[in-house]
Design an enzyme around this catalytic site. Structure first.
Site, PDB file in Angstrom:
ATOM      1  N   ARG A 194     -30.650   7.223  34.146  1.00 51.63           N
ATOM      2  CA  ARG A 194     -29.846   6.222  33.451  1.00 51.63           C
ATOM      3  C   ARG A 194     -30.628   5.595  32.310  1.00 51.63           C
ATOM      4  O   ARG A 194     -31.795   5.244  32.466  1.00 51.63           O
ATOM      5  CB  ARG A 194     -29.380   5.135  34.432  1.00 51.63           C
ATOM      6  CG  ARG A 194     -28.583   5.707  35.597  1.00 51.63           C
ATOM      7  CD  ARG A 194     -28.068   4.638  36.529  1.00 51.63           C
ATOM      8  NE  ARG A 194     -27.368   5.244  37.675  1.00 51.63           N
ATOM      9  CZ  ARG A 194     -26.540   4.601  38.457  1.00 51.63           C
ATOM     10  NH1 ARG A 194     -26.279   3.333  38.255  1.00 51.63           N
ATOM     11  NH2 ARG A 194     -25.947   5.215  39.467  1.00 51.63           N
ATOM     12  N   SER A 210     -16.076  -1.502  58.851  1.00 51.63           N
ATOM     13  CA  SER A 210     -16.273  -1.495  57.405  1.00 51.63           C
ATOM     14  C   SER A 210     -15.650  -0.257  56.768  1.00 51.63           C
ATOM     15  O   SER A 210     -15.880   0.874  57.226  1.00 51.63           O
ATOM     16  CB  SER A 210     -17.778  -1.536  57.096  1.00 51.63           C
ATOM     17  OG  SER A 210     -18.039  -1.423  55.712  1.00 51.63           O
ATOM     18  N   SER A 238     -13.521  -0.490  42.933  1.00 53.75           N
ATOM     19  CA  SER A 238     -13.746  -0.477  41.488  1.00 53.75           C
ATOM     20  C   SER A 238     -13.960   0.896  40.882  1.00 53.75           C
ATOM     21  O   SER A 238     -13.797   1.053  39.674  1.00 53.75           O
ATOM     22  CB  SER A 238     -14.950  -1.362  41.152  1.00 53.75           C
ATOM     23  OG  SER A 238     -16.133  -0.828  41.719  1.00 53.75           O
ATOM     24  N   HIS A 247     -13.120  -7.543  42.135  1.00 59.97           N
ATOM     25  CA  HIS A 247     -12.450  -6.856  41.018  1.00 59.97           C
ATOM     26  C   HIS A 247     -10.983  -7.267  40.898  1.00 59.97           C
ATOM     27  O   HIS A 247     -10.190  -6.581  40.245  1.00 59.97           O
ATOM     28  CB  HIS A 247     -12.576  -5.344  41.169  1.00 59.97           C
ATOM     29  CG  HIS A 247     -13.973  -4.849  40.973  1.00 59.97           C
ATOM     30  ND1 HIS A 247     -14.518  -4.631  39.723  1.00 59.97           N
ATOM     31  CD2 HIS A 247     -14.953  -4.578  41.870  1.00 59.97           C
ATOM     32  CE1 HIS A 247     -15.770  -4.209  39.857  1.00 59.97           C
ATOM     33  NE2 HIS A 247     -16.054  -4.172  41.142  1.00 59.97           N
ATOM     34  N   THR A 295     -16.351 -13.128  42.696  1.00 56.49           N
ATOM     35  CA  THR A 295     -17.426 -13.218  41.717  1.00 56.49           C
ATOM     36  C   THR A 295     -16.995 -14.068  40.535  1.00 56.49           C
ATOM     37  O   THR A 295     -15.802 -14.167  40.226  1.00 56.49           O
ATOM     38  CB  THR A 295     -17.842 -11.822  41.219  1.00 56.49           C
ATOM     39  OG1 THR A 295     -18.950 -11.950  40.317  1.00 56.49           O
ATOM     40  CG2 THR A 295     -16.702 -11.141  40.476  1.00 56.49           C
ATOM     41  N   LYS A 310     -17.180 -11.351  36.512  1.00 60.67           N
ATOM     42  CA  LYS A 310     -16.276 -10.333  35.977  1.00 60.67           C
ATOM     43  C   LYS A 310     -15.142 -11.031  35.215  1.00 60.67           C
ATOM     44  O   LYS A 310     -15.324 -11.433  34.077  1.00 60.67           O
ATOM     45  CB  LYS A 310     -15.811  -9.413  37.091  1.00 60.67           C
ATOM     46  CG  LYS A 310     -16.969  -8.563  37.643  1.00 60.67           C
ATOM     47  CD  LYS A 310     -16.539  -7.582  38.702  1.00 60.67           C
ATOM     48  CE  LYS A 310     -17.669  -6.626  39.055  1.00 60.67           C
ATOM     49  NZ  LYS A 310     -18.852  -7.254  39.644  1.00 60.67           N
ATOM     50  N   THR A 354     -33.034 -19.863  47.493  1.00 62.18           N
ATOM     51  CA  THR A 354     -33.001 -19.447  46.089  1.00 62.18           C
ATOM     52  C   THR A 354     -32.560 -20.606  45.217  1.00 62.18           C
ATOM     53  O   THR A 354     -31.807 -21.485  45.649  1.00 62.18           O
ATOM     54  CB  THR A 354     -32.043 -18.243  45.893  1.00 62.18           C
ATOM     55  OG1 THR A 354     -32.219 -17.705  44.587  1.00 62.18           O
ATOM     56  CG2 THR A 354     -30.588 -18.649  46.082  1.00 62.18           C
ATOM     57  N   THR A 355     -33.069 -20.628  43.989  1.00 60.18           N
ATOM     58  CA  THR A 355     -32.681 -21.665  43.037  1.00 60.18           C
ATOM     59  C   THR A 355     -31.191 -21.546  42.735  1.00 60.18           C
ATOM     60  O   THR A 355     -30.665 -20.441  42.577  1.00 60.18           O
ATOM     61  CB  THR A 355     -33.490 -21.520  41.734  1.00 60.18           C
ATOM     62  OG1 THR A 355     -34.884 -21.636  42.051  1.00 60.18           O
ATOM     63  CG2 THR A 355     -33.118 -22.590  40.722  1.00 60.18           C
ATOM     64  N   THR A 399     -23.437   5.972  42.958  1.00 53.90           N
ATOM     65  CA  THR A 399     -22.315   5.045  42.838  1.00 53.90           C
ATOM     66  C   THR A 399     -21.024   5.693  43.310  1.00 53.90           C
ATOM     67  O   THR A 399     -20.172   5.034  43.920  1.00 53.90           O
ATOM     68  CB  THR A 399     -22.177   4.561  41.384  1.00 53.90           C
ATOM     69  OG1 THR A 399     -23.443   4.052  40.943  1.00 53.90           O
ATOM     70  CG2 THR A 399     -21.134   3.465  41.260  1.00 53.90           C
TER      71      THR A 399
END
Length: 408
Positions: free
Chosen positions: A21, A137, A189, A217, A245, A248, A277-278, A363
């Site tokens: 990539r 799942s 997606s 998505h 999210t 997107k 985490t911050t 992917t």
């Protein structure tokens, strides 16, 4: 041991498989979306049209969003100042979580630094909260969901993609008194297909399972206010945990979950990916807040977006190009070979000013390599005509199969 040689060998293997990539060095042009400036390796520049952005609705260029972000920097500075537990809960975090809970008709929401982290952290910690939890799942769930399920360390069952008969078979075989959770996505997606949410909910209820729905998505793009496919189908109240999210359709960055207040509170108190985490900086939370509010009030953008996707699919089909059919806004075109996929992508960029990223293994499964187009409300008919013309030339040049399975 020659450590460098081991890393070099791993990269060489990926090169040999045609999966190496290369990042496209892009400068987004404010107010000109989906146009961008591509910087070649020799330093020269060219204007291109971006066809694979996850900024599905162009909200990253919406003046309402940008103004909110700039105002937040002026008012509060750059960083958040810490983790959410230690000085890093800014007022916009509180407002945004309330806005997201309202978007999904839930009691509460919880922000994470990305959609990946929200899935990984939430799905791993629910296994600690519910000892012996069996997670069912979908086999095509996102890598972040898979990571969370694995990292939780509990039992898991993988059901065939969107196959409710197989899901029921697995649920029926599980101990009746074991806690259970079905984890799935609304819009997948890479293929662009949509889950049978109602059918999945019915099975979960029948066998006493919770439901965890990834809407990354779909949020912003489906439903009267952009709550996702579950909102469109009138099913949000029947999903236990909805994950989404901000990176997107909302055009900013971050991830979140929404659900019952006690469920969200337990995850907040126990999820390592949240605690250590911050937190998101004020500019991002303010921009996301403005974007969520704006999209709730502008359903016409969703209508235009769907029309644009349908138009591009129609143009590809008319040209005999092997578009993979689905009912969503995703427009994948099958190539079926990693080398050809990258070759077409490179030539589209270099020769036609069209940027679309090749989607290769891991992917997608080997043999299903494709170009994945994501038309937005800002892609014009003229852009589409030029894209299709370029694709027709390259399909013939590279001798890739058209619809019906015959090469050009």
């Amino acid at each position: 041991m020659d450590y460098k040689a081991a890393f070099r060998s791993a990269v060489d293997q990926i090169r040999e498989e045609g999966r190496y990539r290369v990042f496209a060095d892009l400068k987004r042009q404010r107010g000109q979306f989906p146009r961008a400036t591509w910087t070649r390796q020799d330093g020269s520049e060219r204007e291109v049209v971006v066809w694979c952005s996850n900024d599905y609705l162009g909200q990253g260029q919406n003046p309402v969003v940008m103004d909110a972000m700039k105002a937040a920097v002026d008012a509060h500075g750059s960083g958040s100042g810490g983790t959410r537990n230690i000085s890093g809960t800014n007022h916009d975090h509180v407002l945004l979580e309330a806005e997201l809970a309202d978007l999904h008709g839930k009691d509460a929401a919880l922000l994470f630094t990305s959609g990946y982290v929200s899935n990984e952290a939430s799905l791993s910690v629910v296994q600690k909260i519910l000892p012996g939890l069996i997670i069912f799942s979908d086999e095509q769930n996102h890598a972040s969901m898979i990571a969370g399920i694995r990292n939780g360390g509990g039992p898991r069952k993988i059901f065939k993609h969107n196959d409710l008969a197989h899901l029921e078979e697995l649920l029926a075989a599980a101990p009746a008194d074991a806690p259970k959770l079905v984890a799935f996505e609304s819009v997948y997606s890479m293929d662009g297909d949509i889950a049978d949410i109602a059918g999945t909910i019915a099975l979960a209820k029948k066998y006493g399972a919770m439901t965890y729905l990834d809407e990354v998505h779909a949020v912003g793009m489906y439903g009267p206010r952009g709550g996702g496919v579950a909102e469109r189908d009138g099913l949000m109240d029947q999903i236990d945990i909805i994950e989404g999210t901000l990176g997107k359709a909302f055009g900013v960055m971050g991830g979140y979950i929404a659900g019952d207040a006690e469920v969200i509170d337990a995850i907040r108190l126990m999820a390592s990916g949240f605690i250590f985490t911050t937190s998101l900086p004020p500019a991002l939370t303010a921009g996301a807040l403005a974007s969520v509010r704006w999209l709730k009030a502008h359903p016409e953008v969703r209508e235009i977006h769907q029309e644009r996707a349908a138009t591009l699919k129609g143009m590809f089909k008319a040209a005999g190009l092997p578009v993979m059919d689905n009912d969503s806004h995703i427009v994948p075109v099958l190539v079926g070979d990693p080398v050809h996929c990258k070759m077409i992508s490179d030539m589209l960029l270099a020769d036609f000013g069209v940027y679309v990223q090749p989607i290769n293994y891991p992917t997608v499964p080997r043999g299903t390599e494709r170009l994945r187009f994501t038309p937005t409300p800002f892609h014009t008919d003229d852009m589409m005509r030029k894209l299709v013309a370029a694709m027709e030339k390259l399909w013939a040049h590279c001798n890739v199969a058209r619809m019906g399975g015959h090469a050009a």
